[in-house]
Design a protein around this motif. Structure first.
Motif, PDB file in Angstrom:
ATOM      1  N   LYS A 139       0.361   2.796  15.267  1.00 22.46           N
ATOM      2  CA  LYS A 139       1.364   1.827  15.733  1.00 22.46           C
ATOM      3  C   LYS A 139       2.281   1.357  14.603  1.00 22.46           C
ATOM      4  CE  LYS A 139      -0.483   0.939  19.966  1.00 22.46           C
ATOM      5  NZ  LYS A 139      -0.506   2.214  20.612  1.00 22.46           N
ATOM      6  N   VAL A 140       1.714   1.213  13.398  1.00 24.13           N
ATOM      7  CA  VAL A 140       2.458   0.734  12.240  1.00 24.13           C
ATOM      8  C   VAL A 140       2.401   1.798  11.158  1.00 24.13           C
ATOM      9  CG1 VAL A 140       2.616  -1.074  10.480  1.00 24.13           C
ATOM     10  CG2 VAL A 140       1.900  -1.675  12.790  1.00 24.13           C
ATOM     11  N   ARG A 141       3.547   2.095  10.570  1.00 23.03           N
ATOM     12  CA  ARG A 141       3.618   3.056   9.469  1.00 23.03           C
ATOM     13  C   ARG A 141       3.164   2.357   8.193  1.00 23.03           C
ATOM     14  NH1 ARG A 141       9.289   3.328   9.506  1.00 23.03           N
ATOM     15  NH2 ARG A 141       9.137   4.637   7.678  1.00 23.03           N
ATOM     16  N   THR A 142       2.307   3.021   7.415  1.00 21.28           N
ATOM     17  CA  THR A 142       1.750   2.388   6.221  1.00 21.28           C
ATOM     18  C   THR A 142       1.780   3.311   5.005  1.00 21.28           C
ATOM     19  OG1 THR A 142      -0.497   3.093   6.839  1.00 21.28           O
ATOM     20  CG2 THR A 142       0.188   0.870   7.522  1.00 21.28           C
ATOM     21  N   MET A 143       1.757   2.690   3.842  1.00 22.86           N
ATOM     22  CA  MET A 143       1.599   3.341   2.544  1.00 22.86           C
ATOM     23  C   MET A 143       0.746   2.405   1.690  1.00 22.86           C
ATOM     24  SD  MET A 143       5.509   4.698   1.789  1.00 22.86           S
ATOM     25  CE  MET A 143       6.198   3.060   1.537  1.00 22.86           C
ATOM     26  N   VAL A 144       0.333   2.878   0.528  1.00 15.87           N
ATOM     27  CA  VAL A 144      -0.443   2.047  -0.400  1.00 15.87           C
ATOM     28  C   VAL A 144       0.172   2.195  -1.783  1.00 15.87           C
ATOM     29  CG1 VAL A 144      -2.707   1.753  -1.500  1.00 15.87           C
ATOM     30  CG2 VAL A 144      -2.574   2.307   0.935  1.00 15.87           C
ATOM     31  N   ARG A 145       0.211   1.096  -2.512  1.00 12.66           N
ATOM     32  CA  ARG A 145       0.625   1.192  -3.906  1.00 12.66           C
ATOM     33  C   ARG A 145      -0.396   0.469  -4.781  1.00 12.66           C
ATOM     34  NH1 ARG A 145       6.225  -2.266  -4.342  1.00 12.66           N
ATOM     35  NH2 ARG A 145       5.426  -4.209  -3.467  1.00 12.66           N
ATOM     36  N   PHE A 146      -0.503   0.954  -6.014  1.00 10.82           N
ATOM     37  CA  PHE A 146      -1.480   0.409  -6.957  1.00 10.82           C
ATOM     38  C   PHE A 146      -1.074   0.812  -8.354  1.00 10.82           C
ATOM     39  CE2 PHE A 146      -2.953   4.388  -5.154  1.00 10.82           C
ATOM     40  CZ  PHE A 146      -3.279   5.160  -6.261  1.00 10.82           C
ATOM     41  N   GLU A 147      -1.800   0.275  -9.323  1.00  7.60           N
ATOM     42  CA  GLU A 147      -1.561   0.605 -10.721  1.00  7.60           C
ATOM     43  C   GLU A 147      -2.805   1.238 -11.310  1.00  7.60           C
ATOM     44  OE1 GLU A 147      -0.543  -3.155 -12.459  1.00  7.60           O
ATOM     45  OE2 GLU A 147       1.386  -3.243 -11.421  1.00  7.60           O
ATOM     46  N   LEU A 148      -2.591   2.183 -12.200  1.00  3.19           N
ATOM     47  CA  LEU A 148      -3.670   2.770 -12.987  1.00  3.19           C
ATOM     48  C   LEU A 148      -3.448   2.358 -14.430  1.00  3.19           C
ATOM     49  CD1 LEU A 148      -3.721   6.379 -11.489  1.00  3.19           C
ATOM     50  CD2 LEU A 148      -5.122   4.415 -10.842  1.00  3.19           C
ATOM     51  N   ASP A 149      -4.501   1.814 -15.045  1.00  4.01           N
ATOM     52  CA  ASP A 149      -4.352   1.303 -16.398  1.00  4.01           C
ATOM     53  C   ASP A 149      -5.680   1.398 -17.127  1.00  4.01           C
ATOM     54  OD1 ASP A 149      -3.404   0.086 -18.681  1.00  4.01           O
ATOM     55  OD2 ASP A 149      -3.279  -1.917 -17.810  1.00  4.01           O
ATOM     56  N   SER A 150      -5.728   2.213 -18.152  1.00  2.00           N
ATOM     57  CA  SER A 150      -6.919   2.330 -19.015  1.00  2.00           C
ATOM     58  C   SER A 150      -8.199   2.518 -18.212  1.00  2.00           C
ATOM     59  CB  SER A 150      -7.034   1.101 -19.916  1.00  2.00           C
ATOM     60  OG  SER A 150      -5.852   0.929 -20.667  1.00  2.00           O
ATOM     61  N   GLY A 151      -8.194   3.451 -17.271  1.00  2.00           N
ATOM     62  CA  GLY A 151      -9.385   3.758 -16.490  1.00  2.00           C
ATOM     63  C   GLY A 151      -9.631   2.855 -15.308  1.00  2.00           C
ATOM     64  N   GLU A 152      -8.730   1.909 -15.059  1.00  2.00           N
ATOM     65  CA  GLU A 152      -8.913   0.969 -13.947  1.00  2.00           C
ATOM     66  C   GLU A 152      -7.854   1.164 -12.870  1.00  2.00           C
ATOM     67  OE1 GLU A 152      -9.525  -3.152 -14.890  1.00  2.00           O
ATOM     68  OE2 GLU A 152     -10.330  -2.655 -16.856  1.00  2.00           O
ATOM     69  N   ILE A 153      -8.262   0.916 -11.630  1.00  2.00           N
ATOM     70  CA  ILE A 153      -7.366   0.911 -10.479  1.00  2.00           C
ATOM     71  C   ILE A 153      -7.126  -0.560 -10.161  1.00  2.00           C
ATOM     72  CG2 ILE A 153      -7.068   1.652  -8.085  1.00  2.00           C
ATOM     73  CD1 ILE A 153      -9.423   3.717  -8.781  1.00  2.00           C
ATOM     74  N   LYS A 154      -5.864  -1.007 -10.237  1.00  2.85           N
ATOM     75  CA  LYS A 154      -5.577  -2.436 -10.142  1.00  2.85           C
ATOM     76  C   LYS A 154      -4.430  -2.718  -9.180  1.00  2.85           C
ATOM     77  CE  LYS A 154      -5.334  -4.096 -14.630  1.00  2.85           C
ATOM     78  NZ  LYS A 154      -5.030  -4.048 -16.043  1.00  2.85           N
ATOM     79  N   ASN A 155      -4.355  -3.988  -8.778  1.00  2.00           N
ATOM     80  CA  ASN A 155      -3.211  -4.515  -8.028  1.00  2.00           C
ATOM     81  C   ASN A 155      -2.849  -3.676  -6.806  1.00  2.00           C
ATOM     82  OD1 ASN A 155      -2.971  -6.641  -9.913  1.00  2.00           O
ATOM     83  ND2 ASN A 155      -1.785  -5.326 -11.267  1.00  2.00           N
ATOM     84  N   MET A 156      -3.857  -3.311  -6.031  1.00  3.60           N
ATOM     85  CA  MET A 156      -3.615  -2.494  -4.842  1.00  3.60           C
ATOM     86  C   MET A 156      -2.988  -3.332  -3.735  1.00  3.60           C
ATOM     87  SD  MET A 156      -6.160   0.097  -2.878  1.00  3.60           S
ATOM     88  CE  MET A 156      -6.379   0.964  -4.419  1.00  3.60           C
ATOM     89  N   GLU A 157      -1.986  -2.734  -3.082  1.00  6.41           N
ATOM     90  CA  GLU A 157      -1.298  -3.391  -1.970  1.00  6.41           C
ATOM     91  C   GLU A 157      -1.104  -2.394  -0.827  1.00  6.41           C
ATOM     92  OE1 GLU A 157       2.248  -5.976  -3.168  1.00  6.41           O
ATOM     93  OE2 GLU A 157       2.128  -4.460  -4.751  1.00  6.41           O
ATOM     94  N   VAL A 158      -1.290  -2.881   0.384  1.00  3.26           N
ATOM     95  CA  VAL A 158      -0.928  -2.111   1.572  1.00  3.26           C
ATOM     96  C   VAL A 158       0.503  -2.442   1.915  1.00  3.26           C
ATOM     97  CG1 VAL A 158      -1.357  -1.844   4.054  1.00  3.26           C
ATOM     98  CG2 VAL A 158      -3.290  -2.012   2.461  1.00  3.26           C
ATOM     99  N   ILE A 159       1.299  -1.424   2.148  1.00  2.00           N
ATOM    100  CA  ILE A 159       2.689  -1.613   2.561  1.00  2.00           C
ATOM    101  C   ILE A 159       2.794  -1.254   4.028  1.00  2.00           C
ATOM    102  CG2 ILE A 159       5.070  -0.834   2.270  1.00  2.00           C
ATOM    103  CD1 ILE A 159       4.192  -0.061  -0.658  1.00  2.00           C
ATOM    104  N   GLU A 160       3.189  -2.227   4.826  1.00  2.00           N
ATOM    105  CA  GLU A 160       3.434  -1.970   6.247  1.00  2.00           C
ATOM    106  C   GLU A 160       4.923  -1.781   6.429  1.00  2.00           C
ATOM    107  OE1 GLU A 160       1.730  -4.962   8.767  1.00  2.00           O
ATOM    108  OE2 GLU A 160      -0.296  -4.255   8.378  1.00  2.00           O
ATOM    109  N   LEU A 161       5.278  -0.613   6.932  1.00  2.00           N
ATOM    110  CA  LEU A 161       6.666  -0.309   7.225  1.00  2.00           C
ATOM    111  C   LEU A 161       6.951  -0.709   8.669  1.00  2.00           C
ATOM    112  CD1 LEU A 161       6.487   3.193   5.570  1.00  2.00           C
ATOM    113  CD2 LEU A 161       7.641   1.211   4.614  1.00  2.00           C
ATOM    114  N   ALA A 162       8.133  -0.440   9.131  1.00  2.00           N
ATOM    115  CA  ALA A 162       8.488  -0.772  10.501  1.00  2.00           C
ATOM    116  C   ALA A 162       7.565  -0.057  11.491  1.00  2.00           C
ATOM    117  CB  ALA A 162       9.936  -0.371  10.776  1.00  2.00           C
ATOM    118  N   LYS A 163       7.399  -0.637  12.672  1.00  2.00           N
ATOM    119  CA  LYS A 163       6.631   0.036  13.715  1.00  2.00           C
ATOM    120  C   LYS A 163       7.335   1.329  14.055  1.00  2.00           C
ATOM    121  CE  LYS A 163       4.790  -4.188  15.528  1.00  2.00           C
ATOM    122  NZ  LYS A 163       3.547  -4.485  16.042  1.00  2.00           N
ATOM    123  N   ARG A 164       6.557   2.304  14.490  1.00  2.88           N
ATOM    124  CA  ARG A 164       7.182   3.578  14.780  1.00  2.88           C
ATOM    125  C   ARG A 164       7.801   3.517  16.136  1.00  2.88           C
ATOM    126  NH1 ARG A 164       4.761   7.431  17.588  1.00  2.88           N
ATOM    127  NH2 ARG A 164       2.988   6.614  18.645  1.00  2.88           N
TER     128      ARG A 164
END
Length: 164
Positions: A139-164
């Protein structure tokens, strides 16, 4: 540090809304079902791209992108594939390799279901970014963004785009 935008299942669709988030990333990763290569060609004009082909992708996509993409960025080992399953239900094709040598980050697409889940048995983070395209049952288009830094996965966010 690297800012990553993760998307999947575009099924030939890309728009200005997706492009806005591409421009904010250092790298873009696509977990398959690209569809028309205009999607990945557009991404590559904006940012570096790492991608795999999916089950709907044609011979051109299969010639350009691998089935499995394994690499390391900022001290984080990564495995991207299109059909991979999820913790406790990994696809038979990848299960033994995951158990033998698990990456820190395992990414797949295919299901169109957004999922971020830690696998305690294999000590890895599993991400499926859902679907960024308009084709499918989601129903909702999604992506994910995050940061990689010195072996760590940080600051993850789900991005909800417009409904399809």
């Amino acid at each position: 540090m690297k800012k990553i935008l993760l998307l999947s299942d575009t099924h030939s669709y890309i728009d200005a809304q997706i492009e806005k988030f591409i421009l904010q990333a250092d790298e873009v990763w696509h977990a398959g079902d690209i569809g028309d290569l205009k999607v990945t060609d557009t991404i590559k004009t904006l940012k570096p791209l790492r991608a795999v082909y999916g089950n709907i992708d044609n011979t051109d996509a299969r010639a350009e992108f691998p089935l499995d993409n394994k690499f390391e960025v900022e001290g984080v080992t990564v495995w991207i594939t299109h059909i991979g399953g999820y913790p406790g239900k990994y696809n038979q094709r990848v299960r033994a390799a995951l158990q033998k040598n698990p990456p820190k980050l395992f990414i797949c697409g295919h299901s169109h279901i957004l999922k971020v889940q830690f696998d305690k048995q294999l000590n890895l983070l599993h991400i499926n970014p859902g679907a960024a395209g308009k084709h499918g049952f989601h129903k909702v288009r999604t992506m994910v963004r995050f940061e990689l830094d010195s072996g760590e996965i940080k600051n993850m966010e789900v991005i909800e785009l417009a409904k399809r």
